[in-house]
Design a protein around this motif. Structure first.
Motif, PDB file in Angstrom:
ATOM      1  N   UNK A  50       0.829  -1.196   0.000  1.00 33.04           N
ATOM      2  CA  UNK A  50       0.000   0.000   0.000  1.00 33.04           C
ATOM      3  C   UNK A  50       0.869   1.253   0.000  1.00 33.04           C
ATOM      4  N   UNK A  51       0.221   2.398   0.051  1.00 35.33           N
ATOM      5  CA  UNK A  51       0.945   3.670   0.076  1.00 35.33           C
ATOM      6  C   UNK A  51       0.967   4.294   1.465  1.00 35.33           C
ATOM      7  N   UNK A  52       0.440   3.542   2.457  1.00 33.35           N
ATOM      8  CA  UNK A  52       0.426   4.039   3.836  1.00 33.35           C
ATOM      9  C   UNK A  52       1.054   2.983   4.744  1.00 33.35           C
ATOM     10  N   UNK A  53       1.800   3.457   5.745  1.00 33.91           N
ATOM     11  CA  UNK A  53       2.489   2.543   6.659  1.00 33.91           C
ATOM     12  C   UNK A  53       2.252   2.955   8.108  1.00 33.91           C
ATOM     13  N   UNK A  54       2.144   1.954   8.967  1.00 36.65           N
ATOM     14  CA  UNK A  54       2.113   2.172  10.415  1.00 36.65           C
ATOM     15  C   UNK A  54       3.351   1.502  11.001  1.00 36.65           C
ATOM     16  N   UNK A  55       4.149   2.259  11.728  1.00 35.51           N
ATOM     17  CA  UNK A  55       5.333   1.731  12.406  1.00 35.51           C
ATOM     18  C   UNK A  55       5.053   1.671  13.901  1.00 35.51           C
ATOM     19  N   UNK A  67       8.413 -11.525  22.464  1.00 41.76           N
ATOM     20  CA  UNK A  67       8.346 -11.670  21.014  1.00 41.76           C
ATOM     21  C   UNK A  67       6.955 -12.135  20.587  1.00 41.76           C
ATOM     22  N   UNK A  68       6.393 -13.071  21.347  1.00 39.33           N
ATOM     23  CA  UNK A  68       5.047 -13.563  21.028  1.00 39.33           C
ATOM     24  C   UNK A  68       4.020 -12.437  21.136  1.00 39.33           C
ATOM     25  N   UNK A  69       4.160 -11.617  22.173  1.00 40.40           N
ATOM     26  CA  UNK A  69       3.225 -10.501  22.354  1.00 40.40           C
ATOM     27  C   UNK A  69       3.353  -9.495  21.215  1.00 40.40           C
ATOM     28  N   UNK A  70       4.592  -9.213  20.792  1.00 45.76           N
ATOM     29  CA  UNK A  70       4.787  -8.288  19.671  1.00 45.76           C
ATOM     30  C   UNK A  70       4.215  -8.871  18.377  1.00 45.76           C
ATOM     31  N   UNK A  71       4.432 -10.174  18.158  1.00 48.89           N
ATOM     32  CA  UNK A  71       3.893 -10.818  16.960  1.00 48.89           C
ATOM     33  C   UNK A  71       2.369 -10.737  16.944  1.00 48.89           C
ATOM     34  N   UNK A  72       1.758 -11.016  18.085  1.00 45.16           N
ATOM     35  CA  UNK A  72       0.299 -10.974  18.180  1.00 45.16           C
ATOM     36  C   UNK A  72      -0.226  -9.560  17.983  1.00 45.16           C
ATOM     37  N   UNK A  73       0.489  -8.582  18.536  1.00 45.20           N
ATOM     38  CA  UNK A  73       0.072  -7.183  18.387  1.00 45.20           C
ATOM     39  C   UNK A  73       0.157  -6.760  16.927  1.00 45.20           C
ATOM     40  N   UNK A  74       1.245  -7.099  16.272  1.00 48.24           N
ATOM     41  CA  UNK A  74       1.400  -6.760  14.852  1.00 48.24           C
ATOM     42  C   UNK A  74       0.289  -7.412  14.021  1.00 48.24           C
ATOM     43  N   UNK A  75      -0.012  -8.665  14.327  1.00 48.10           N
ATOM     44  CA  UNK A  75      -1.072  -9.362  13.595  1.00 48.10           C
ATOM     45  C   UNK A  75      -2.424  -8.699  13.796  1.00 48.10           C
ATOM     46  N   UNK A  76      -2.697  -8.232  15.007  1.00 47.95           N
ATOM     47  CA  UNK A  76      -3.977  -7.574  15.272  1.00 47.95           C
ATOM     48  C   UNK A  76      -4.046  -6.214  14.577  1.00 47.95           C
ATOM     49  N   UNK A  77      -2.901  -5.535  14.506  1.00 42.63           N
ATOM     50  CA  UNK A  77      -2.872  -4.271  13.770  1.00 42.63           C
ATOM     51  C   UNK A  77      -3.087  -4.520  12.280  1.00 42.63           C
ATOM     52  N   UNK A  86      -3.196   0.078   5.158  1.00 43.16           N
ATOM     53  CA  UNK A  86      -1.929   0.317   5.862  1.00 43.16           C
ATOM     54  C   UNK A  86      -1.073  -0.948   5.896  1.00 43.16           C
ATOM     55  N   UNK A  87       0.214  -0.792   5.612  1.00 36.20           N
ATOM     56  CA  UNK A  87       1.194  -1.837   5.856  1.00 36.20           C
ATOM     57  C   UNK A  87       1.717  -1.651   7.276  1.00 36.20           C
ATOM     58  N   UNK A  88       1.917  -2.750   8.003  1.00 32.97           N
ATOM     59  CA  UNK A  88       2.284  -2.680   9.414  1.00 32.97           C
ATOM     60  C   UNK A  88       3.704  -3.195   9.629  1.00 32.97           C
ATOM     61  N   UNK A  89       4.487  -2.433  10.377  1.00 32.29           N
ATOM     62  CA  UNK A  89       5.858  -2.821  10.713  1.00 32.29           C
ATOM     63  C   UNK A  89       6.079  -2.587  12.209  1.00 32.29           C
ATOM     64  N   UNK A  90       7.117  -3.222  12.758  1.00 32.79           N
ATOM     65  CA  UNK A  90       7.404  -3.080  14.187  1.00 32.79           C
ATOM     66  C   UNK A  90       8.891  -2.861  14.397  1.00 32.79           C
ATOM     67  N   UNK A  91       9.237  -1.957  15.302  1.00 35.01           N
ATOM     68  CA  UNK A  91      10.643  -1.659  15.565  1.00 35.01           C
ATOM     69  C   UNK A  91      10.916  -1.591  17.062  1.00 35.01           C
ATOM     70  N   UNK A 128       3.188   7.486   1.010  1.00 38.06           N
ATOM     71  CA  UNK A 128       2.546   8.796   1.052  1.00 38.06           C
ATOM     72  C   UNK A 128       2.195   9.217   2.471  1.00 38.06           C
ATOM     73  N   UNK A 129       1.878   8.244   3.312  1.00 36.28           N
ATOM     74  CA  UNK A 129       1.505   8.521   4.702  1.00 36.28           C
ATOM     75  C   UNK A 129       2.244   7.567   5.622  1.00 36.28           C
ATOM     76  N   UNK A 130       2.845   8.101   6.677  1.00 37.00           N
ATOM     77  CA  UNK A 130       3.570   7.297   7.653  1.00 37.00           C
ATOM     78  C   UNK A 130       3.038   7.635   9.037  1.00 37.00           C
ATOM     79  N   UNK A 131       2.515   6.627   9.712  1.00 27.74           N
ATOM     80  CA  UNK A 131       1.988   6.809  11.066  1.00 27.74           C
ATOM     81  C   UNK A 131       2.884   6.038  12.028  1.00 27.74           C
ATOM     82  N   UNK A 132       3.421   6.722  13.006  1.00 28.95           N
ATOM     83  CA  UNK A 132       4.261   6.088  14.025  1.00 28.95           C
ATOM     84  C   UNK A 132       3.425   5.933  15.289  1.00 28.95           C
ATOM     85  N   UNK A 133       3.243   4.688  15.727  1.00 31.50           N
ATOM     86  CA  UNK A 133       2.469   4.428  16.936  1.00 31.50           C
ATOM     87  C   UNK A 133       3.389   4.019  18.078  1.00 31.50           C
TER      88      UNK A 133
END
Length: 362
Positions: A50-55, A67-77, A86-91, A128-133
């Motif tokens: 997509x053209x929008x991302x959530x980090x 790690x399991x909690x982060x994986x589950x959170x990313x999946x729910x997002x 939105x494409x979802x990434x985690x850092x 085009x759009x970047x959202x940092x959560x």
């Protein structure tokens, strides 16, 4: 705890060095920097739909439960926001956690990268759009670092992104869990209700429930965010009088201060359920909260920061029972973080961060 603080200071020094020396092609730090950036660029290229991302930005951890909690959170997002394009990434924002995770300190090695690499990759990919959560609990020191990552990106700190693109990209910011404390539906009251409901399902009536947050030292109490712990305890006690909230780093709100408040309230014995007031159950939860044995107890200095909450309250005559569940794994609490993301999605975005350090030549 003292060892963690010392390593944190060292990591900050190393991180600062990597930025200032990154212009030298024959420098080892530069090679590492390039390796990390190339790895993130490849992930973004492979996953961009997509053209929008959530980090999602977490402090980080080295534990499999985290790690399991982060994986589950990313999946729910992905489930919640993927349908909105939105494409979802985690850092991770902690250099210590990034390095130790890659080395497999407590489990199978996992590669995480700092927000600056992800934001830079997003810019090169043309989002085009970047959202940092922020996945921080309070808007304190770590949240301030998240904001600085956004500012560095908007200011083209490496000077190799298209300046016209940076002037037009929409940047948005999702706030930490305990951002608001006033008004109807504020975060403190909402989190208190979510934790009350969750704990009612986990513990017996009459048990003390003590949460351990992180907190900031006075000299790092960005936005005066430490007060959120006090406000949360007050909100929780309106729902159930045996809730307490302490920290590992907020002055006058350590485990011994929690004990003093319990004594003043006449809570002199019984079961004390211990929970981390952190996004995940990581080092602090496993060691500072639940550490068991002689390595976690110094009878000559009961209030020592190296004494675990489990050992402290056990030696004070209570029956301490640690519960290693982080806040991201409590569905009603995660919903509050996701509400902040929805609010950011519906906002106009940040409008004062673009002041390029390397304006395009006319």
């Amino acid at each position: 705890m003292k060892k963690i603080k010392a390593l944190a200071l060292l990591a900050c020094s190393v991180a600062a060095m990597s930025v200032t020396t990154s212009c030298s092609d024959d420098d080892t730090t530069t090679n590492n920097w390039t390796t990390y950036q190339d790895a993130v660029d490849a992930q973004v290229k492979a996953n961009k739909k997509n053209d929008k991302a959530i980090l999602l930005v977490a402090f980080g951890s080295t534990w499999q439960t985290a790690f399991d909690a982060f994986d589950q959170t990313k999946a729910q997002y992905e489930q919640e926001f993927g349908k909105d394009g939105y494409d979802i990434y985690l850092s991770f924002s902690s250099a210590i956690c990034i390095n130790r995770s890659a080395a497999g300190e407590n489990t199978t090695p996992r590669n995480y990268y700092a927000p600056n690499f992800w934001l830079h990759a997003f810019g090169k990919a043309g989002y085009d759009e970047i959202l940092v959560q922020s996945l921080q609990v309070i808007p304190g020191e770590e949240f301030n670092r998240v904001i600085n990552y956004i500012k560095d990106f908007a200011n083209n700190y490496l000077g190799d992104l298209d300046d016209e693109y940076l002037s037009q990209v929409t940047l948005k910011l999702g706030s930490p869990l305990l951002t608001s404390a006033e008004g109807e539906g504020n975060d403190v009251d909402a989190v208190a209700e979510a934790l009350r409901d969750y704990c009612q399902e986990q513990v017996q009536e009459g048990d003390v429930i003590a949460f351990m947050g992180h907190g900031n030292p006075d000299n790092y109490d960005s936005y005066k965010a430490n007060v959120r712990y006090t406000e949360l305890e007050e909100a929780l006690q309106e729902l159930y009088p045996k809730f307490y909230v302490g920290t590992v780093d907020m002055p006058d709100n350590y485990k011994n201060n929690v004990y003093d408040r319990m004594q003043e309230d006449g809570v002199t014995g019984g079961i004390v359920q211990l929970y981390p007031l952190m996004s995940i159950a990581g080092d602090h939860a496993h060691n500072d909260l639940a550490g068991d044995g002689p390595d976690y107890w110094d009878a000559e200095d009961e209030a020592s920061e190296d004494n675990s909450w489990y050992e402290y309250f056990s030696h004070k005559g209570y029956t301490a029972e640690p519960n290693l569940t982080g806040l991201l794994s409590v569905p009603a609490v995660l919903d509050i973080w996701m509400r902040h993301t929805h609010e950011a999605v519906n906002s106009e975005g940040l409008d004062d961060y673009y002041h390029s350090m390397f304006p395009a030549a006319e």
